[in-house]
Design a protein around this motif. Structure first.
Motif, PDB file in Angstrom:
ATOM      1  N   LEU A 193       1.383  -1.153   0.113  1.00  0.00           N
ATOM      2  CA  LEU A 193       0.222  -0.376  -0.145  1.00  0.00           C
ATOM      3  C   LEU A 193       1.094   1.106   0.023  1.00  0.00           C
ATOM      4  CD1 LEU A 193      -2.971  -0.982   2.622  1.00  0.00           C
ATOM      5  CD2 LEU A 193      -3.407  -0.807   0.379  1.00  0.00           C
ATOM      6  N   GLY A 194       2.182   1.417   0.544  1.00  0.00           N
ATOM      7  CA  GLY A 194       2.982   2.576   0.683  1.00  0.00           C
ATOM      8  C   GLY A 194       3.703   2.136  -0.339  1.00  0.00           C
ATOM      9  N   ARG A 195       4.027   2.001  -1.250  1.00  0.00           N
ATOM     10  CA  ARG A 195       4.779   1.899  -2.789  1.00  0.00           C
ATOM     11  C   ARG A 195       3.814   2.420  -3.583  1.00  0.00           C
ATOM     12  NH1 ARG A 195       8.206  -3.711  -4.674  1.00  0.00           N
ATOM     13  NH2 ARG A 195       9.553  -1.101  -5.318  1.00  0.00           N
ATOM     14  N   ASP A 196       3.983   3.054  -4.854  1.00  0.00           N
ATOM     15  CA  ASP A 196       3.541   3.673  -5.322  1.00  0.00           C
ATOM     16  C   ASP A 196       3.340   3.236  -6.620  1.00  0.00           C
ATOM     17  OD1 ASP A 196       1.803   5.539  -7.355  1.00  0.00           O
ATOM     18  OD2 ASP A 196       3.949   6.804  -8.058  1.00  0.00           O
ATOM     19  N   MET A 197       2.391   1.647  -6.170  1.00  0.00           N
ATOM     20  CA  MET A 197       2.032   0.629  -7.246  1.00  0.00           C
ATOM     21  C   MET A 197       0.933   0.660  -7.905  1.00  0.00           C
ATOM     22  SD  MET A 197       4.169  -2.737  -5.858  1.00  0.00           S
ATOM     23  CE  MET A 197       3.785  -3.701  -7.004  1.00  0.00           C
ATOM     24  N   ARG A 198       0.331   0.405  -9.131  1.00  0.00           N
ATOM     25  CA  ARG A 198      -0.474   0.405  -9.348  1.00  0.00           C
ATOM     26  C   ARG A 198      -1.419  -0.362  -9.089  1.00  0.00           C
ATOM     27  NH1 ARG A 198       1.027   3.929 -11.932  1.00  0.00           N
ATOM     28  NH2 ARG A 198       0.454   4.468 -14.005  1.00  0.00           N
ATOM     29  N   TYR A 199      -2.957  -1.134  -8.578  1.00  0.00           N
ATOM     30  CA  TYR A 199      -3.370  -1.804  -7.354  1.00  0.00           C
ATOM     31  C   TYR A 199      -3.636  -2.970  -8.170  1.00  0.00           C
ATOM     32  CZ  TYR A 199      -7.021  -3.390  -5.306  1.00  0.00           C
ATOM     33  OH  TYR A 199      -8.441  -4.362  -4.122  1.00  0.00           O
ATOM     34  N   GLY A 200      -3.355  -3.418  -9.934  1.00  0.00           N
ATOM     35  CA  GLY A 200      -3.537  -4.216 -10.124  1.00  0.00           C
ATOM     36  C   GLY A 200      -2.462  -5.790  -9.742  1.00  0.00           C
ATOM     37  N   ALA A 201      -0.749  -4.641 -10.223  1.00  0.00           N
ATOM     38  CA  ALA A 201       0.133  -5.184  -9.910  1.00  0.00           C
ATOM     39  C   ALA A 201       1.156  -5.281  -8.557  1.00  0.00           C
ATOM     40  CB  ALA A 201       0.973  -4.242 -10.568  1.00  0.00           C
ATOM     41  N   ALA A 202       0.481  -4.530  -7.552  1.00  0.00           N
ATOM     42  CA  ALA A 202      -0.011  -4.709  -6.394  1.00  0.00           C
ATOM     43  C   ALA A 202      -0.159  -6.472  -6.420  1.00  0.00           C
ATOM     44  CB  ALA A 202      -0.112  -3.564  -5.358  1.00  0.00           C
ATOM     45  N   ARG A 203      -1.786  -5.979  -5.894  1.00  0.00           N
ATOM     46  CA  ARG A 203      -2.071  -7.402  -6.490  1.00  0.00           C
ATOM     47  C   ARG A 203      -1.745  -8.976  -6.186  1.00  0.00           C
ATOM     48  NH1 ARG A 203      -7.063 -11.047  -8.228  1.00  0.00           N
ATOM     49  NH2 ARG A 203      -8.671 -10.671  -6.131  1.00  0.00           N
ATOM     50  N   GLU A 204      -0.688  -8.508  -7.880  1.00  0.00           N
ATOM     51  CA  GLU A 204      -0.470  -9.416  -8.646  1.00  0.00           C
ATOM     52  C   GLU A 204       0.681 -10.339  -7.537  1.00  0.00           C
ATOM     53  OE1 GLU A 204       0.335  -8.838 -12.386  1.00  0.00           O
ATOM     54  OE2 GLU A 204      -1.389  -8.627 -13.045  1.00  0.00           O
ATOM     55  N   ALA A 205       1.175  -9.050  -7.023  1.00  0.00           N
ATOM     56  CA  ALA A 205       2.725  -9.184  -6.282  1.00  0.00           C
ATOM     57  C   ALA A 205       2.392  -9.933  -4.571  1.00  0.00           C
ATOM     58  CB  ALA A 205       3.457  -7.910  -6.002  1.00  0.00           C
ATOM     59  N   LEU A 206       0.990  -9.557  -4.427  1.00  0.00           N
ATOM     60  CA  LEU A 206       0.969  -9.764  -2.435  1.00  0.00           C
ATOM     61  C   LEU A 206       1.215 -11.976  -3.080  1.00  0.00           C
ATOM     62  CD1 LEU A 206       0.046  -9.961  -0.432  1.00  0.00           C
ATOM     63  CD2 LEU A 206      -2.388  -9.482  -0.557  1.00  0.00           C
ATOM     64  N   PRO A 207       0.190 -12.744  -4.306  1.00  0.00           N
ATOM     65  CA  PRO A 207       0.637 -14.535  -3.270  1.00  0.00           C
ATOM     66  C   PRO A 207       2.706 -14.467  -4.145  1.00  0.00           C
ATOM     67  CG  PRO A 207      -0.330 -13.208  -5.727  1.00  0.00           C
ATOM     68  CD  PRO A 207      -0.193 -11.754  -4.966  1.00  0.00           C
ATOM     69  N   GLN A 208       3.170 -13.551  -4.303  1.00  0.00           N
ATOM     70  CA  GLN A 208       4.574 -13.665  -4.185  1.00  0.00           C
ATOM     71  C   GLN A 208       5.377 -13.518  -2.790  1.00  0.00           C
ATOM     72  OE1 GLN A 208       5.796 -15.267  -6.961  1.00  0.00           O
ATOM     73  NE2 GLN A 208       3.993 -15.770  -8.146  1.00  0.00           N
ATOM     74  N   ARG A 209       4.573 -12.230  -2.839  1.00  0.00           N
ATOM     75  CA  ARG A 209       5.747 -12.366  -1.512  1.00  0.00           C
ATOM     76  C   ARG A 209       5.268 -13.294  -0.465  1.00  0.00           C
ATOM     77  NH1 ARG A 209       6.738  -6.966  -1.091  1.00  0.00           N
ATOM     78  NH2 ARG A 209       7.328  -5.417  -2.923  1.00  0.00           N
ATOM     79  N   ILE A 210       3.895 -13.764  -0.271  1.00  0.00           N
ATOM     80  CA  ILE A 210       3.092 -14.441   1.164  1.00  0.00           C
ATOM     81  C   ILE A 210       3.840 -15.555   0.579  1.00  0.00           C
ATOM     82  CG2 ILE A 210       1.705 -16.014   1.316  1.00  0.00           C
ATOM     83  CD1 ILE A 210      -0.507 -13.753   1.276  1.00  0.00           C
ATOM     84  N   ALA A 211       4.315 -16.460  -0.623  1.00  0.00           N
ATOM     85  CA  ALA A 211       4.835 -17.800  -0.877  1.00  0.00           C
ATOM     86  C   ALA A 211       6.316 -17.443  -0.738  1.00  0.00           C
ATOM     87  CB  ALA A 211       4.442 -17.636  -2.490  1.00  0.00           C
ATOM     88  N   HIS A 212       6.458 -16.300  -0.824  1.00  0.00           N
ATOM     89  CA  HIS A 212       8.287 -16.305  -0.215  1.00  0.00           C
ATOM     90  C   HIS A 212       8.764 -16.822   1.118  1.00  0.00           C
ATOM     91  CE1 HIS A 212      12.306 -14.675  -1.208  1.00  0.00           C
ATOM     92  NE2 HIS A 212      12.063 -13.920   0.687  1.00  0.00           N
ATOM     93  N   ALA A 213       7.707 -15.630   1.985  1.00  0.00           N
ATOM     94  CA  ALA A 213       7.933 -16.485   3.631  1.00  0.00           C
ATOM     95  C   ALA A 213       7.867 -18.389   3.449  1.00  0.00           C
ATOM     96  CB  ALA A 213       6.431 -14.926   4.341  1.00  0.00           C
ATOM     97  N   VAL A 214       6.987 -18.432   3.154  1.00  0.00           N
ATOM     98  CA  VAL A 214       6.360 -19.700   2.960  1.00  0.00           C
ATOM     99  C   VAL A 214       7.839 -20.337   2.721  1.00  0.00           C
ATOM    100  CG1 VAL A 214       5.124 -22.073   2.545  1.00  0.00           C
ATOM    101  CG2 VAL A 214       4.388 -19.874   2.890  1.00  0.00           C
ATOM    102  N   LEU A 215       8.057 -20.493   1.931  1.00  0.00           N
ATOM    103  CA  LEU A 215       9.903 -20.273   1.300  1.00  0.00           C
ATOM    104  C   LEU A 215      10.729 -20.577   2.128  1.00  0.00           C
ATOM    105  CD1 LEU A 215       7.906 -21.587  -1.872  1.00  0.00           C
ATOM    106  CD2 LEU A 215      10.389 -20.591  -2.903  1.00  0.00           C
ATOM    107  N   VAL A 216      11.263 -18.832   2.470  1.00  0.00           N
ATOM    108  CA  VAL A 216      12.207 -18.980   3.610  1.00  0.00           C
ATOM    109  C   VAL A 216      12.062 -19.724   4.435  1.00  0.00           C
ATOM    110  CG1 VAL A 216      12.952 -17.568   5.447  1.00  0.00           C
ATOM    111  CG2 VAL A 216      11.893 -16.584   3.370  1.00  0.00           C
TER     112      VAL A 216
END
Length: 800
Positions: free
Chosen positions: A370-393
């Motif tokens: 939310l704090g980044r200057d990203m398009r709403y759709g791009a941020a929505r696509e990035a969120l599952p990758q962020r969650i998946a990265h946390a799982v991979l760690v």
């Protein structure tokens, strides 16, 4: 230069009173005609060669074959020999020992010492490159670097040119030429008779190019670099539209590969205007530039524009503050994972193992996006990758070795997709704007601190629509949907956009156009005095900021060739009331034009208008009857009763149909040889406020090329009569009010303003050089102009 009529130059039309024509080898005109015939034959051969190309066994696959075939078709179309557009309109002869003379072998087109010519380098300048069977160029493209001195060379700066020759044409036949010996100090400077003949030539049909008569100031704008954005503030008749179109043609020539890949776009005010200019670029050999309106630019499936807004609602919807309201609305549905009802840690199952991501960590991910200057759709696509990265760690800490395929699988897993759907829901731009304009509570939440409660009520729909397809979207609503769509997914950028009549755009419309050139450049064309919308631009710096191009250079054109001197002086009386900061426009035309203001009785007004139209039809050229919308039915009936056929705007005029009935709100950008203007007071009253009405009147008054007749029964607007004004801008120095003289018992006619003082007549300049007598009407349209820093009227190259 001998002072002969352009229609009968002694060297171009030998007759009974002229000396016998010399033999073809010695007659310059005969030689030029021979070169024209040879050039046309060479062009036909180039087209035949392109048509004969066989690519059957060349392409590796059907895709390549289609691309090649499309390219060949475009090449064939660009090589068409247009009867109304002569191949060349000028010639440059460089000095034999001039260091500035280009190498003919490296130039795009020209001759070098052929057949006894005593010139070092000779180049014929035309609309496109033409070469002979040996590949030797016969005509140079006007956009080539070697052609630039044709537009900019002068006696003070010859740029290596000894002689500049301009050609005149009549009916496609080369009939005249004028020479300027730029290095001959004994030759006097003169005004080009070919240019003057073109200025006075009637306009029938659509707009034509001005490639033969581009002025030095215009050429600087046309040839300015692709990387920078240019804004042209141009008074009526200064050629700003033509400059913008020729700039497109030049950029497509100079940056062909890049712009073919990224695209070009011309944005005009309405469909009638686009039909009027649509033949300019094809005549210059450019077929790929797309043309549209702002409404067409933001159009999308499902959002059908069927409604209208009142002036206040349209102004508010076009306000730049709506961008912030929409930004809030788009993100209004985002929820922190810890605030979701029955919030629990995210659990992802991989084989026999369960991996947990706590809610506070998910909150951090959402908050960061939310704090980044990203398009709403791009941020929505990035969120599952962020969650998946946390799982991979976590998996790596447990000793596993997951790869990218595992991360993608986790991102696509059901638990992750379900969480994303809850905390970052998908947004449909049209549905979002529908809710914003239909739900007072939702609008109030998003517009808090941005719009006042009164402003919020003004933009709400009186009757909420049930769905996107049933909604009566207005043009301003469609722009809001486009803004919302860009907040969700970035709009693709083109390489270059030309925006004409830009002064009428709202801040939100500027943003819509700016999104289409966010990584490219733009050419912005307009006149602040012609802004006729309630939200019209007040300053170019503000407009360019909304466009996203605050660094753009603003150039001003104030000298024009299209509008007669008396007409522009009369119209400029309105400037103190509508645009007091602008420099009054001047006309460099030698002819003051036909100008009359006729007062009539209200009962005889329609008859007086019809009579004025009949009178105009007795003259050569096109006729435009311009009137306010409420007056159109009565005028249509009066014309029908009189047996006068009137075209609609956008319909092409011809010799048999020359009268067009033009609603005042569609007159912008159009031009007619003779204009009959009906009831100025009614035209002003039809607009939402006086300033807008006076600006509309200014636009309509300046549509005339040769003559203007104003017919009125009601009193003229005070600024137009000079009442309340001193001898300031926009008023003839010796006239404070209309001078009227008796014509008929019920009709009076104003005399034209003092012709000796209303405008600057053409003057000599360093760019003018002596020329041989020229003649012949020329088929190029030229409304040229100059920037204030060049307070001169250089002789334009002769027009074919």
């Amino acid at each position: 230069m001998t002072a002969r009529s352009p229609q009968e130059p002694e060297h171009a039309r030998p007759g009974a009173d002229a000396p016998p024509a010399p033999s073809g080898a010695q007659d310059p005109l005969a030689r030029e005609r021979a070169h024209l015939a040879a050039s046309r034959a060479a062009l036909r051969a180039m087209r035949a060669e392109a048509e004969a190309l066989d690519i059957t066994d060349v392409a590796a696959n059907w895709v390549n074959a289609e691309v090649l075939a499309s390219g060949i078709e475009a090449r064939i179309a660009s090589l068409a020999d247009l009867a109304h557009a002569p191949l060349f309109f000028g010639r440059l002869d460089y000095g034999t020992r001039s260091a500035a003379a280009p190498d003919a072998g490296s130039a795009e087109g020209g001759e070098t010492g052929k057949e006894g010519d005593d010139v070092g380098h000779r180049f014929y300048i035309g609309r496109r490159h033409v070469h002979d069977a040996d590949g030797d160029p016969m005509v140079v493209d006007w956009r080539a670097p070697v052609s630039q001195p044709f537009y900019r060379a002068s006696k003070k700066d010859p740029q290596g040119v000894d002689l500049r020759r301009r050609f005149g044409y009549t009916g496609g036949e080369l009939t005249a030429y004028e020479d300027e010996h730029l290095t001959d100090e004994t030759e006097a400077e003169r005004t080009s008779s070919l240019l003057q003949a073109e200025i006075e030539r009637p306009r029938v049909g659509p707009m034509r190019d001005i490639v033969a008569t581009i002025q030095p100031e215009q050429d600087e704008i046309v040839r300015s670099g692709l990387e920078g954005t240019v804004c042209v503030q141009g008074a009526p008749g200064t050629g700003k539209t033509a400059v913008g179109l020729h700039r497109v043609a030049y950029l497509l020539y100079a940056h062909r590969e890049r712009l073919t890949r990224t695209g070009t776009l011309v944005v005009g005010p309405n469909a009638s205007f686009l039909r009027y200019i649509e033949q300019v670029l094809p005549a210059l050999g450019e077929l790929d530039a797309r043309q549209t309106t702002v409404e067409g630019l933001v159009a999308r499936d499902g959002v059908e524009v069927r409604g209208t807004d009142d002036a206040e609602a349209a102004r508010l919807k076009g306000d730049a503050r709506m961008a912030e309201v929409l930004r809030r609305a788009v993100r209004a549905g985002v929820t922190l994972p810890s605030e979701v009802p029955d919030a629990e840690p995210l659990v992802v199952v991989r084989g026999s193992r369960r991996w947990r991501v706590p809610a506070y960590e998910l909150d951090e991910m959402v908050g960061e996006l939310l704090g980044r200057d990203m398009r709403y759709g791009a941020a929505r696509e990035a969120l599952p990758q962020r969650i998946a990265h946390a799982v991979l760690v976590r998996m790596e800490r447990a000793g596993e070795a997951p790869d990218d395929r595992v991360q993608d699988a986790v991102a696509r897993s059901a638990p992750v997709k379900a969480l994303v759907k809850k905390v970052w829901p998908a947004v449909d731009p049209a549905k979002l704007v529908l809710r914003l304009l239909s739900d007072p509570e939702f609008l109030a939440a998003q517009a808090e601190g941005v719009l006042t409660p009164e402003e919020q009520r003004a933009i709400l729909w009186a009757k909420p629509a049930r769905g996107v397809k049933s909604a009566k979207w207005s043009p301003a609503d469609a722009v809001l949907v486009d803004e919302a769509a860009d907040l969700v997914q970035r709009t693709g950028s083109l390489g270059h956009v030309v925006l004409d009549e830009a002064q009428d755009l709202s801040p939100m419309q500027y943003r819509a156009v700016g999104r289409r050139c966010s990584t490219g450049s733009a050419t912005v064309l307009g006149d602040l005095a012609q802004g006729t919308t309630p939200w019209a631009t007040e300053s170019w710096s503000t407009a360019l900021s909304h466009l996203g191009k605050p660094e753009a250079v603003v150039e001003e054109l104030t000298e024009g060739f299209r509008v007669p001197r008396d007409v522009i002086a009369y119209a400029s009386r309105l400037l103190p009331a509508i645009a007091p900061t602008l420099t009054p426009a001047t006309s460099v035309r030698e002819s003051p034009g036909d100008f009359a203001v006729r007062r009539t009785d209200p009962a005889e007004r329609d008859t007086a208008v019809v009579d004025a139209c009949r009178e105009a039809l007795g003259k050569e050229g096109s006729i435009g009857l311009i009137a306010a919308g409420p007056r159109l039915p009565a005028l249509t009936a009066a014309l029908d009763a009189a047996g006068l056929r009137a075209l609609s705007p956008g319909e092409e005029t011809s010799q048999d149909a020359r009268l067009t009935l033009v609603p005042a709100d569609l007159a912008k950008g159009l031009e007619y040889d003779h204009v009959v203007l009906d009831e100025p007071a009614a035209l002003v009253a039809a607009e939402p406020d006086e300033r807008t009405g006076l600006r509309r009147l200014y636009v309509c008054l300046t549509r005339a090329v040769s003559g203007l007749t104003v017919v009125h029964a009601e009193p003229l607007p005070a600024p137009l009569t000079g009442q309340g004004q001193g001898q300031g801008q926009g008023q003839a120095p010796d006239q404070e009010q209309d001078q009227e003289q008796e014509q008929e018992p019920d009709q009076e006619q104003d005399t034209a303003p003092d012709r000796a003082r209303t405008a600057t007549a053409p003057t000599s300049s360093p760019d003018r050089a002596a020329a041989q007598p020229g003649a012949g009407r020329t088929p190029e349209e030229q409304p040229p102009g100059g920037r204030p820093r060049g307070a001169r009227c250089p002789a334009a190259p002769g027009t074919p």
